[in-house]
Enzyme design. Sequence first.
Site, mmCIF file in Angstrom:
data_model
loop_
_atom_site.group_PDB
_atom_site.id
_atom_site.type_symbol
_atom_site.label_atom_id
_atom_site.label_comp_id
_atom_site.label_asym_id
_atom_site.label_seq_id
_atom_site.Cartn_x
_atom_site.Cartn_y
_atom_site.Cartn_z
ATOM 1 C CB SER A 1 -0.955 -0.028 1.192
ATOM 2 O OG SER A 1 -1.976 0.927 1.028
ATOM 3 C CG ASP B 1 -6.591 -2.501 -4.327
ATOM 4 O OD1 ASP B 1 -7.394 -1.885 -3.606
ATOM 5 O OD2 ASP B 1 -5.370 -2.570 -4.098
ATOM 6 C CG HIS C 1 -5.444 -2.378 -0.479
ATOM 7 N ND1 HIS C 1 -4.716 -1.930 -1.558
ATOM 8 C CD2 HIS C 1 -4.877 -1.781 0.606
ATOM 9 C CE1 HIS C 1 -3.771 -1.101 -1.150
ATOM 10 N NE2 HIS C 1 -3.838 -1.005 0.147
#
Length: 713
Positions: free
Chosen positions: A584, A659, A691
Amino acid sequence: MSRFKLIVICFLLAPAFIFSQKKNFTVEDVIINAYSKLMPENLSQLQWIPASHDFSFVKDKFILAGSVDSEKYDTLSSLDKINALLSEKGYDKINYLPPISWIDENEFNFIYDNKLIRVNVEANTAEVINRAPEEAENLTVAPNNRYLAFTIKNNLYVSLDGKEFKAVTNEPDSNIICGQSVHRNEFGINGGIFWSPNSDFIAFYRMDQTMVSDYPLLDISSKPARIKNIKYPMAGQASHHVTVGIYKIDDESTTWLNTGEPKDQYLTSLTWSPDQKNFFIAHLNRDQNHLKLIKYDVSSGEPVKTLFEERDDKYVEPETPLYFIPGSPNKFVWLSERDGYKHAYLYDTDGNLLKQLTKGEWVITDFDGFDKDGKYLFFTATKESPLERHYYRLELKNDKLEKITKEPGTHSVRRSDDGDFFIDNYSNYDTPRKIVLANYNNTLRNLLTADDPLSEYNLGKTEVFTIKNKEGIDLYCRMILPPDFDPAKKYPVIFYVYGGPHAQLITNSFGYGRYFIWFYMMAQKGYIVFTLDNRGSDNRGLEFEQATFRRLGTVEIEDQLCGVEYLKKLSYVDTSRFGVFGWSYGGFMAASLMLRTGNQFKAGVGGGAVIDWSLYEVMYTERYMDTPESNPEGYKESSLLNYVDNLKGKLLLVHGTFDPVVVWQHTLLFAEKAMHLNKPLDYFPYVKHEHGVRGRDALHLYTKITDYFVDNL
């Protein structure tokens, strides 16, 4: 010694030698066992029973109770007993004990299969108090422990008795959503239903997304594949409009609060007054640098008064509601970073600042309310060290502050209703978990001392220390050494990074969980694993956090490179073999370090990486970067698409194709640019994952990540 005698001695000693060997971790341990067999033991659902000095927890299929006054535990109920009671009344059985909430000394309730079930341990009864339809989501129990509010698709409903449910809203357009979280869960928002104290009203969010662009996610489970559109407001683009409704239970009417213009403002910190006559909302402008706390009249929906305003050159970030003091319905505590650190301020409901309650170069990390008489407030803070979390009591009358927890480490505390006793659940570098029962003066007894779940494994030394960056600021670092570490040898180093807001990777706590088990496994394979909390990360104060403002990925790199320079001075570090991994924001950082450091890193893995901040969502991005229109140079500087030609080492990007947080477009654009420039890039799409990569597919992910470093570093 004869050869025969040597063989016999070796045979006799072999079992002891074999059984004394420490084990190495596997990828299966990382994925399957990290949160089960390799977790420190805990007491599940440990909580105080209201208005008493008794507490309960769940062990196996039993609900047990303990007391301040006795070391014995009583069995209050069990899964089998509850099922027997439910069966007597013709209700379906439950398969496990879900989270329970105590109502009083004898009764608790829980939600199972969209049913609100109440158990009375004294009367030995169990019954379904209320229920919602099978398709209902976001179930929220009223303070009276009887009513339910919930959503079905995009509308809000209420059930008072479980026999029928009523529609609170009736929005035919699925792009208008009621009763759910808004602003993409920023500003501390985690739901959209707010019951009033006496269960007479429901406040709720209404989010109009009709003006927000559709974003396509590709679903390949059908033939042909189909597009699933989500609403995804990218930085600088149109954002949704949010309003707040107040639904009155007795006459089924709704009053809309007149929250005014501009429509793309952010509404957070929603709070009822204790008497239900007023409702409070923190209004934050889209630039996120100007906050107004406004009091509304519930009956008319009109604003009564702006209690106060907060401004900041960079951003203001409200994340908590108002905390009203028991017995003083006209006084509340507000948490703010206005002096540079998150502290508590005492206000009255006319907007007068009565006093700042806490101050200093430390932050309140968790606010735990007041004792029943409103004499003290309780909170967890970093007062001792940014690495530690301790529990405190503050006397409101004279501002006397008292530290309650004793041992070094990271503490999570539950207090009895009267605030006289505490259950302290803590860990530190050397303590996997310890749970103690205490009062203000003494530890009364130990409830649990967890064994070290990693004791059978081959672990190297973990060191936590600080280095200074170029500005002389202390940066906290952690280094995990190989178990057979030899300072005469040279070792490659894997950096694990996150580096973004709202995250702190290094604390005085016991290391467990997926990432730590992976760290230990890689150390066993001969790597040093290094982590540094750079500027921009959490719990160091506003100046430290805001250092990255309008330049994401630049100041963070400067600090991480201080870590590189420190490691280069160590005789046992192979300075030609630095690697980096992150997910991320950490994926963004991993790719940034591969591309923007003059090839300091030989290999890297970025998961779910932000590549270009102009493609990320409005609320988060504009807080830290402003808009692409107002900060074009900052967006250009931070976009990794502008640095693809710098790629010299081995880079693996992985991304979930479904995602909804960091959309797949980020790394696809990077792959396209690498293709155009004939740059070797390794890439793997995790099909249908969001994600994070969940379930057994994570075995594939962590096998790939592990092998990538083994093969390339």
